[in-house]
Enzyme design. Sequence first.
Site, PDB file in Angstrom:
ATOM      1  N   THR A   1       5.072   2.786 -12.190  1.00 51.16           N
ATOM      2  CA  THR A   1       4.288   4.119 -12.247  1.00 51.16           C
ATOM      3  C   THR A   1       4.896   5.241 -11.595  1.00 51.16           C
ATOM      4  O   THR A   1       4.872   6.448 -11.866  1.00 51.16           O
ATOM      5  CB  THR A   1       2.672   3.862 -11.486  1.00 51.16           C
ATOM      6  N   ARG A   2       5.516   5.023 -10.163  1.00 51.29           N
ATOM      7  CA  ARG A   2       5.918   6.168  -9.634  1.00 51.29           C
ATOM      8  C   ARG A   2       7.315   6.591 -10.434  1.00 51.29           C
ATOM      9  O   ARG A   2       7.783   7.786 -10.350  1.00 51.29           O
ATOM     10  CB  ARG A   2       6.441   5.643  -8.190  1.00 51.29           C
TER      11      ARG A   2
ATOM     12  N   CYS B   1       0.280   1.283   9.286  1.00 49.63           N
ATOM     13  CA  CYS B   1       0.866   1.919   8.248  1.00 49.63           C
ATOM     14  C   CYS B   1       0.217   3.662   8.511  1.00 49.63           C
ATOM     15  O   CYS B   1       0.673   4.242   7.930  1.00 49.63           O
ATOM     16  CB  CYS B   1       0.414   1.562   6.822  1.00 49.63           C
TER      17      CYS B   1
ATOM     18  N   THR C   1       6.881  10.187  -1.414  1.00 49.50           N
ATOM     19  CA  THR C   1       6.612   8.889  -0.660  1.00 49.50           C
ATOM     20  C   THR C   1       5.310   8.864  -0.266  1.00 49.50           C
ATOM     21  O   THR C   1       4.527   9.609   0.096  1.00 49.50           O
ATOM     22  CB  THR C   1       7.641   8.963   0.395  1.00 49.50           C
TER      23      THR C   1
ATOM     24  N   ARG D   1       0.349 -10.805  -6.269  1.00 51.63           N
ATOM     25  CA  ARG D   1      -0.079  -9.706  -7.058  1.00 51.63           C
ATOM     26  C   ARG D   1       0.246  -9.590  -8.401  1.00 51.63           C
ATOM     27  O   ARG D   1       1.422 -10.248  -8.636  1.00 51.63           O
ATOM     28  CB  ARG D   1       0.492  -8.378  -6.248  1.00 51.63           C
TER      29      ARG D   1
ATOM     30  N   SER E   1       4.636   6.702   2.002  1.00 50.21           N
ATOM     31  CA  SER E   1       5.074   6.327   3.563  1.00 50.21           C
ATOM     32  C   SER E   1       5.026   7.770   4.650  1.00 50.21           C
ATOM     33  O   SER E   1       5.938   8.492   4.441  1.00 50.21           O
ATOM     34  CB  SER E   1       6.109   5.385   3.530  1.00 50.21           C
ATOM     35  N   LEU E   2       4.238   7.428   5.709  1.00 56.14           N
ATOM     36  CA  LEU E   2       4.359   8.320   6.767  1.00 56.14           C
ATOM     37  C   LEU E   2       5.487   8.250   7.557  1.00 56.14           C
ATOM     38  O   LEU E   2       6.086   9.145   8.046  1.00 56.14           O
ATOM     39  CB  LEU E   2       3.007   7.979   8.015  1.00 56.14           C
ATOM     40  N   ARG E   3       5.966   7.011   7.707  1.00 58.65           N
ATOM     41  CA  ARG E   3       7.232   6.676   8.251  1.00 58.65           C
ATOM     42  C   ARG E   3       8.373   7.423   7.904  1.00 58.65           C
ATOM     43  O   ARG E   3       9.287   8.045   8.435  1.00 58.65           O
ATOM     44  CB  ARG E   3       7.440   5.106   8.191  1.00 58.65           C
ATOM     45  N   ARG E   4       8.569   7.293   6.475  1.00 60.76           N
ATOM     46  CA  ARG E   4       9.638   8.092   5.679  1.00 60.76           C
ATOM     47  C   ARG E   4       9.476   9.662   5.602  1.00 60.76           C
ATOM     48  O   ARG E   4      10.336  10.168   6.277  1.00 60.76           O
ATOM     49  CB  ARG E   4       9.583   7.633   4.269  1.00 60.76           C
TER      50      ARG E   4
ATOM     51  N   ARG F   1       1.548   7.495  -5.149  1.00 58.98           N
ATOM     52  CA  ARG F   1       1.062   6.057  -5.376  1.00 58.98           C
ATOM     53  C   ARG F   1       1.387   5.535  -6.640  1.00 58.98           C
ATOM     54  O   ARG F   1       1.816   6.057  -7.529  1.00 58.98           O
ATOM     55  CB  ARG F   1      -0.532   6.286  -4.904  1.00 58.98           C
ATOM     56  N   GLY F   2       1.296   4.261  -6.741  1.00 58.48           N
ATOM     57  CA  GLY F   2       1.400   3.433  -7.803  1.00 58.48           C
ATOM     58  C   GLY F   2       2.516   2.248  -7.813  1.00 58.48           C
ATOM     59  O   GLY F   2       3.375   2.617  -6.577  1.00 58.48           O
ATOM     60  N   ASN F   3       2.487   1.385  -8.591  1.00 64.52           N
ATOM     61  CA  ASN F   3       3.551   0.646  -8.340  1.00 64.52           C
ATOM     62  C   ASN F   3       5.036   1.181  -8.617  1.00 64.52           C
ATOM     63  O   ASN F   3       5.022   2.267  -9.397  1.00 64.52           O
ATOM     64  CB  ASN F   3       3.358  -0.699  -9.291  1.00 64.52           C
TER      65      ASN F   3
ATOM     66  N   LYS G   1       6.661  -6.744   4.705  1.00 63.98           N
ATOM     67  CA  LYS G   1       6.376  -5.534   5.251  1.00 63.98           C
ATOM     68  C   LYS G   1       4.819  -5.229   4.951  1.00 63.98           C
ATOM     69  O   LYS G   1       3.936  -4.540   5.836  1.00 63.98           O
ATOM     70  CB  LYS G   1       6.889  -4.498   4.746  1.00 63.98           C
ATOM     71  N   ASP G   2       4.141  -5.998   4.053  1.00 59.34           N
ATOM     72  CA  ASP G   2       2.818  -5.685   3.629  1.00 59.34           C
ATOM     73  C   ASP G   2       1.924  -6.837   4.570  1.00 59.34           C
ATOM     74  O   ASP G   2       0.563  -6.543   4.563  1.00 59.34           O
ATOM     75  CB  ASP G   2       2.141  -6.168   2.332  1.00 59.34           C
TER      76      ASP G   2
ATOM     77  N   SER H   1       1.605  -6.920 -10.164  1.00 56.01           N
ATOM     78  CA  SER H   1       2.557  -6.008 -10.389  1.00 56.01           C
ATOM     79  C   SER H   1       4.050  -6.679 -10.922  1.00 56.01           C
ATOM     80  O   SER H   1       4.239  -7.971 -10.409  1.00 56.01           O
ATOM     81  CB  SER H   1       3.291  -4.915  -9.153  1.00 56.01           C
TER      82      SER H   1
END
Length: 361
Positions: free
Chosen positions: A172-173, A261, A145, A26, A147-150, A167-169, A98-99, A28
């Site tokens: 960005t975040r 996810c 975040t 990728r 992530s639903l997990r977090r 969102r974003g890399n 994890k992706d 990023s």
Amino acid sequence: MSGNGNAAATAEENSPKMRVIRVGTRKSQLARIQTDSVVATLKALYPGLQFEIIAMSTTGDKILDTALSKIGEKSLFTKELEHALEKNEVDLVVHSLKDLPTVLPPGFTIGAICKREDPHDAVVFHPKFVGKTLETLPEKSVVGTSSLRRAAQLQRKFSHLEFRSIRGNLNTRLRKLDEQQEFSAIILATAGLQRMGWHNRVGQILHPEECMYAVGQGALGVEVRAKDQDILDLVGVLHDPETLLRCIAERAFLRHLEGGCSVPVAVHTAMKDGQLYLTGGVWSLDGSDSIQDTMQATIHVPAQHEDGPEDDPQLVGITARNIPRGPQLAAQNLGISLANLLLSKGAKNILDVARQLNDAH
């Protein structure tokens, strides 16, 4: 002089050209840093080869206004890279493990899992809250975040906080956190922050009691064509045996639960004195309902060896012919057994409701 020149030219014509291995990634900054680290290791192992890095954008990089769990695409950060692999435009692809889904498209395999960095999540605070923890943030502080997990785990532990998608890399975040007043803190993977050299931004590392991590988090996976034996042999030396066995157990657990996810599933693994410990859990979206448990199996971390089995079946999308088969199967069985235990306690209902609620919003 001219004779010597001709001899040199002839020698150059007859010498084999240096083979070029094309590595997909990728675009990023973090993805490039991760890929550069893998390529640097390969260059040291294979000085006779040349490596060319080919960077591209993925669906997940392009859709930045929607939560990852809403996009409904299983291979958000991998599809375009796999397309290039399929068309022989690249020979291998470096991913955050994890992706990578637990079921890969036909014709692909994970040929190497590199040594894992810290898999835990980290809290990065807005400059005005440096020195705080999630517990000491003011009432109604907003934590970002993707992530639903977090979010599910942290809502349960820190009910005075609000959790919103960001969102974003990484760049960005962090910019959104620092320059806007919307977020008091954001949650990111510790490994990503460390790889970017941003250790000083880690305000708090979340331990498993507070927030278990994503399957495969902190590890890098190298995806290759399943039948490309040359490249499989080339990257197979990158396997870190302990990381491999922990990630096989984690991926088997997730696959057997049929998680992804779009539902909150998390794990924690540890290897100690020949025992592999796997803790796994599932949560409702708001964190109010959860099922967790821990199991262990005797698994001696093997030294790598050359005499792998002649056949090449994958385990949860991973091919590791230079690691003995027995420990791999034991790790997979541990993941399946824990998933079955959670399912027997009602995990399927929690996951089904979480999926329906996520799809409905």
